[in-house]
Write a protein that holds these residues in place. Sequence first.
Motif, PDB file in Angstrom:
ATOM      1  N   LYS A 342       0.815  -1.209   0.000  1.00  0.00           N
ATOM      2  CA  LYS A 342       0.000   0.000   0.000  1.00  0.00           C
ATOM      3  C   LYS A 342       0.856   1.271   0.000  1.00  0.00           C
ATOM      4  CE  LYS A 342      -3.306  -2.457   2.906  1.00  0.00           C
ATOM      5  NZ  LYS A 342      -3.841  -2.554   4.272  1.00  0.00           N
ATOM      6  N   ILE A 343       2.145   1.122   0.173  1.00  0.00           N
ATOM      7  CA  ILE A 343       3.038   2.279   0.318  1.00  0.00           C
ATOM      8  C   ILE A 343       3.741   2.554  -1.003  1.00  0.00           C
ATOM      9  CG2 ILE A 343       5.012   3.202   1.587  1.00  0.00           C
ATOM     10  CD1 ILE A 343       4.201   1.282   3.881  1.00  0.00           C
ATOM     11  N   LEU A 344       3.531   3.725  -1.558  1.00  0.00           N
ATOM     12  CA  LEU A 344       4.008   4.042  -2.908  1.00  0.00           C
ATOM     13  C   LEU A 344       5.529   3.912  -3.044  1.00  0.00           C
ATOM     14  CD1 LEU A 344       2.974   4.875  -5.701  1.00  0.00           C
ATOM     15  CD2 LEU A 344       3.328   7.255  -5.025  1.00  0.00           C
ATOM     16  N   PRO A 345       6.353   4.477  -2.143  1.00  0.00           N
ATOM     17  CA  PRO A 345       7.804   4.309  -2.291  1.00  0.00           C
ATOM     18  C   PRO A 345       8.242   2.843  -2.278  1.00  0.00           C
ATOM     19  CG  PRO A 345       7.336   6.077  -0.740  1.00  0.00           C
ATOM     20  CD  PRO A 345       6.028   5.391  -1.019  1.00  0.00           C
ATOM     21  N   GLU A 346       7.570   2.016  -1.474  1.00  0.00           N
ATOM     22  CA  GLU A 346       7.893   0.581  -1.458  1.00  0.00           C
ATOM     23  C   GLU A 346       7.518  -0.074  -2.785  1.00  0.00           C
ATOM     24  OE1 GLU A 346       6.227  -1.582   1.781  1.00  0.00           O
ATOM     25  OE2 GLU A 346       7.275  -0.402   3.328  1.00  0.00           O
ATOM     26  N   TYR A 347       6.384   0.343  -3.332  1.00  0.00           N
ATOM     27  CA  TYR A 347       5.942  -0.179  -4.633  1.00  0.00           C
ATOM     28  C   TYR A 347       7.005   0.115  -5.690  1.00  0.00           C
ATOM     29  CZ  TYR A 347       3.017  -0.545  -8.871  1.00  0.00           C
ATOM     30  OH  TYR A 347       2.508  -0.861 -10.102  1.00  0.00           O
TER      31      TYR A 347
END
Length: 458
Positions: A342-347
């Motif tokens: 759900k976390i954009l930087p992790e994506y």
Amino acid sequence: MSLAIDKHTLQKYDVAGPRYTSYPTAPTWNAGVNQAIYIDKLTRLGGNEKTLSLYIHLPFCESLCYFCACNKVIRANDPKIGDEYLEYLFKEIEMVSAAIGKFKKVKQLHWGGGTPTYLNEEQSTWLFKKLASHFDIDHEGEIAIEIDPRTVTYNKLKVLRELGFNRISLGVQDFDAKVQDDINRVQPYEQVAEVNRWCRELGFASVNFDLIYGLPYQTRETFSATVKQVLALRPDRIALYSFAYVPWLSKPQNKFNLEAIALHDEKLDIFIRSREQLLTAGYQAIAMDHFALSSDDMAKAFNKGKLHRNFMGYTLKPADEFIGLGVSAIGFLENTFVQNTKILPEYYEMLKNAQLPVERGMILCDDDLRRQWVINKLMCSFYLDKNEFKTTFGVTFDAYFDVEKEHLLQCQEDELIDLSEGAIVVTELGKIFIRNVCMGFDAYLRKKEGHKRFSRTV
């Protein structure tokens, strides 16, 4: 048909409970479903002739709507932001497609968010063409997109129609100025009417309006006025959602004045009055919270017993498997739920490292599949054939759900269902409390495994 609901029933069933857009519900999922398992499921999919539904999550919104508990990222309108997201989304598309190893038929395509129309015309075209280069998109199927009336122009809608989108869903929520101001979503009736007119002129086959009841400062009178304005625009479908007050999940909801939120009997009365307005105007009630004109595909699917429920709410199920692409997106294939981070930087980081951005999921056991079947039947059809259950699973319904017998008898006593030797039929009153009926079949809720606080059922 007017429904009279006594205070005792209301108080008894006004409890926290799942919406059952999945079973088992998301809080029970775990990190045991990882990239290796997902790739195995995708590879198995490539070895058969099953068709697909594709969901694309586009998370960006230009401003924050205080009521919203969806996964979103607030960003000013800047093409660079969309370009960066598409760069990584394209990597995910390529990796998923490669794992499948076959040009799969897509019978249903849905772009959701966030705000999909955050993308400009050129970016939307890139994304659609990228999908079409890796999947066989059936242009005779449902190709849908959610739009914010504040972020579209006639030209943007024209481009979407030319690409192949044939169904539009407009986020309306409420037309009352005070309500709009309090939830930070100001979009006058005239603006929505203009976008609706454009959709008709461009030939979209179906237009859906999303409405929410139970928001701050709504009253029976103000929301009745909103429904009248909606009826004047005559959308093909209307989703009438209960406001999910979950401030522990969505911090902006802490801004609301609790005394201004319609609760309990007032909130339920708003729904019942709205339901009566829609039925009187010629809409058919579709399962729990949708309404449609008889000419719409959703009404046809409901009448044929072919309605389905997933993370988009009630939907058609023209395909065998469901894949989600994008940050936080959820898929269900080979009896397995898969959710991206759900976390954009992790994506971005995971895809940069050539890793599918899987965060968690769940492989369903036989018991899960049986309970999922029962809950879907009740949520989507308001009817369950016990003989069909036996034919499907090879076990007798009453024997398998002996523990649930007490719950069913109580529901019958409270006039939520009619029980017979061969079927369960949900009553008109039971349709209002269908989540409560289904909760009795939720094994994880009973065990409190992975249980978290849900929104209230009323």
